[in-house]
Design a protein around this motif. Sequence first.
Motif, short mmCIF file in Angstrom:
data_model
loop_
_atom_site.label_atom_id
_atom_site.label_comp_id
_atom_site.label_asym_id
_atom_site.label_seq_id
_atom_site.Cartn_x
_atom_site.Cartn_y
_atom_site.Cartn_z
N LYS A 325 -40.91 -84.02 -44.86
CA LYS A 325 -41.82 -85.00 -44.26
C LYS A 325 -42.97 -84.30 -43.55
O LYS A 325 -44.12 -84.77 -43.60
CB LYS A 325 -41.05 -85.89 -43.28
CG LYS A 325 -40.16 -86.91 -43.95
CD LYS A 325 -39.43 -87.77 -42.91
CE LYS A 325 -38.53 -88.80 -43.58
NZ LYS A 325 -37.76 -89.59 -42.57
N THR A 328 -45.36 -83.10 -46.04
CA THR A 328 -46.13 -84.24 -46.55
C THR A 328 -47.27 -84.56 -45.60
O THR A 328 -48.40 -84.82 -46.03
CB THR A 328 -45.22 -85.47 -46.71
OG1 THR A 328 -44.19 -85.17 -47.66
CG2 THR A 328 -46.00 -86.67 -47.20
N TYR A 341 -47.69 -77.40 -51.35
CA TYR A 341 -46.86 -78.04 -52.37
C TYR A 341 -45.64 -77.19 -52.70
O TYR A 341 -44.53 -77.70 -52.90
CB TYR A 341 -47.68 -78.29 -53.64
CG TYR A 341 -48.48 -79.58 -53.61
CD1 TYR A 341 -47.85 -80.82 -53.62
CD2 TYR A 341 -49.86 -79.55 -53.54
CE1 TYR A 341 -48.57 -82.00 -53.59
CE2 TYR A 341 -50.60 -80.73 -53.51
CZ TYR A 341 -49.95 -81.95 -53.53
OH TYR A 341 -50.67 -83.11 -53.49
N ARG A 344 -43.21 -77.61 -49.78
CA ARG A 344 -42.51 -78.91 -49.82
C ARG A 344 -41.55 -78.96 -51.00
O ARG A 344 -40.45 -79.53 -50.90
CB ARG A 344 -43.51 -80.07 -49.91
CG ARG A 344 -42.81 -81.42 -49.73
CD ARG A 344 -43.77 -82.59 -49.70
NE ARG A 344 -44.38 -82.83 -51.01
CZ ARG A 344 -45.19 -83.86 -51.27
NH1 ARG A 344 -45.49 -84.72 -50.30
NH2 ARG A 344 -45.70 -84.03 -52.46
N ASP A 360 -43.69 -81.28 -57.20
CA ASP A 360 -44.50 -80.48 -56.29
C ASP A 360 -44.93 -79.17 -56.94
O ASP A 360 -46.08 -78.72 -56.76
CB ASP A 360 -43.72 -80.19 -55.00
CG ASP A 360 -43.80 -81.34 -54.01
OD1 ASP A 360 -44.68 -82.20 -54.17
OD2 ASP A 360 -42.98 -81.37 -53.08
#
Length: 641
Positions: A325, A328, A341, A344, A360
């Motif tokens: 999160k 993000t 990316y 994540r 991702d």
Amino acid sequence: MRFRHSCMLVLSAAAFLVAGCTVAPVQGTQNVAYWHGKGARSLFNERYAEALEYFKKAGELGGPRAEVQNGVGAALYGLGRNQEAVRHFTRALELDPRLAVAWYNRGNALRALGRGEEALADYDQALSLAPGQVKVLLSRASLLAEQRRLGRAEADVTAALSIQSHHAKAWRVLGSIRLQAGNFSGADEAFTRAMEETGATAELLAARGDARTFSGNISGALADYSRALKMNSRLTRAYLGRGHALMRAGGYVDALAAFTSAISLEPENDEAFRGRGRTWQKKGDLESALEDLDRAVALDPGDAENHVARAAVYACLGRWEEAAKDYTAALTEKGDSASLYISRGLARAKGGDTAGALEDYENALAIDPAAAGAYFNRAALRLRTGDVDRAIADYTKGLELEPKNGTGYMGRGAAYEEKGDLSRAVVDYTRAAEVLPGDSEPLARKARARFLRGDVSGALDDLKKAMRIDPGRASLYALRGRIWNARGDHRRAASDYAMAVKLDPGDATALVGLGIAHVRLGRLDRAAADFDRALERDPDLVEAMQGLAWILATAPDRELQNGSRALRLAKRALAAENSARSHDVLAAALAQTGDYAGAVAHQQIAINMLEQGPEPDEKALKAFRRRLVTYRQNRPWRDAP
């Protein structure tokens, strides 16, 4: 960003241009030039409201004139009324499109309004009309640096310095651009040159300290921060820089104190809380780290760095969903960041979101096709999910981009090993060992692959080298114990497994290996104790259940026999692993408890499973059939003493 009056120019005797810098008296007026001059002086002295009235008076006397409209705009800009300032600069340019100073001034006002591209166009126009103006070059350089167009920014400052080589501000701007670009030694040089021109100031020392911190010159950086704080004990930037430098050097206690000082000066400074949070993390106090990083995010939820720092702590805590999160949130600010990316994707993969992680990694590669980390992470995920061939392809692509990535070679080696291609696995582990000469892991993996390939002497040689690198690594002794067991040298196996357990008392698999060695040496009481200890550490370890159940069911010594416990363990082993070995152990336990029909049934299943295997083990089949005969004779199996 707001740019103050120092960036604004009006037409006066010391103005931006010589041509057209004076306002000639207009026929029939009292004195337009007089009021214009008073406005310029007031503007220079930062009396913006007063300047505005003077310029308006000049306009009333002289009518619409480009120079007067430019002056009104400059005064409005000084008052922070940027939108109105733009209108007056635009009016000036309608009256005189060649008034370079108005292009420059409107560029500053547009920049203050966040209209960067329009501002850049105005700076370009000003320089096309009046090339070589240092102030304009520096303003354009600063704007380009904000837009991360650092090459062009540095070119502008270099051009300014070719005109005025002793321009202190130009050297300072050049240092800031180089710092942003990662040219830390160049930034150090530029800030030093700025100090040579104007003398050392606290701000310049702090800036040079930052450059030195990032270049690894920690002692030089700390000296700069100390000098800066002697000049200005309330300079927050110096405390922040000092904290970052100390954290890099491992001086965590002093770093915490520095960040705390910054917080006491500026309680709403998110960078100070972020720095202190990262320091707590390095000290291992993750709860304190999370508390500070929560505060940093609350102070500036739009700063991607705050979210990235907190995501790292969540990752340490294994809170992968929360880490994802935060990444993000960071991506909403930096959606073009391949590294975010990738980060994540890793958090999603660890959290079990395989599809999200793969997406991702795809996004990262769309942004940066040369992002080797995306290939390596995707390869590891594909290997874990059984997509071995595509994992190998990803590792190969990553290694083409980073041919000295030892982790990549180990990953591809593991993929080849999973595929059964031990020769290629050995080649990759060999390359990994060359790239990572101080790491025992590639040698350990290579030893295992060579052992599985049947190259026992090669495996032992690799383990010897690995032990020289890391003599306290328990798994190396456990692997060598496994090799000794396979060679039938159970005394050496027992010795190595005992060392592995000594180094890592929680290693249940090493205890199983030790138990097997003791069984082969006829030390069944010690073996039973080994398997018992293994189950204490890992109650679900099938090999330990099987080993202990077998001894309790088949030991010649009555004191070791325990049919009921053997049966419980054997049933648990079979529930966990439906294998020929599990049925064989359960048959022995059933026979020990007198259930010979059950023993015969399970022994027959064990035999069938072996016979139906791709490569039946004839030696094992012979032993299984002998036990079947014994159970049909209503006798329990007893291992020879």
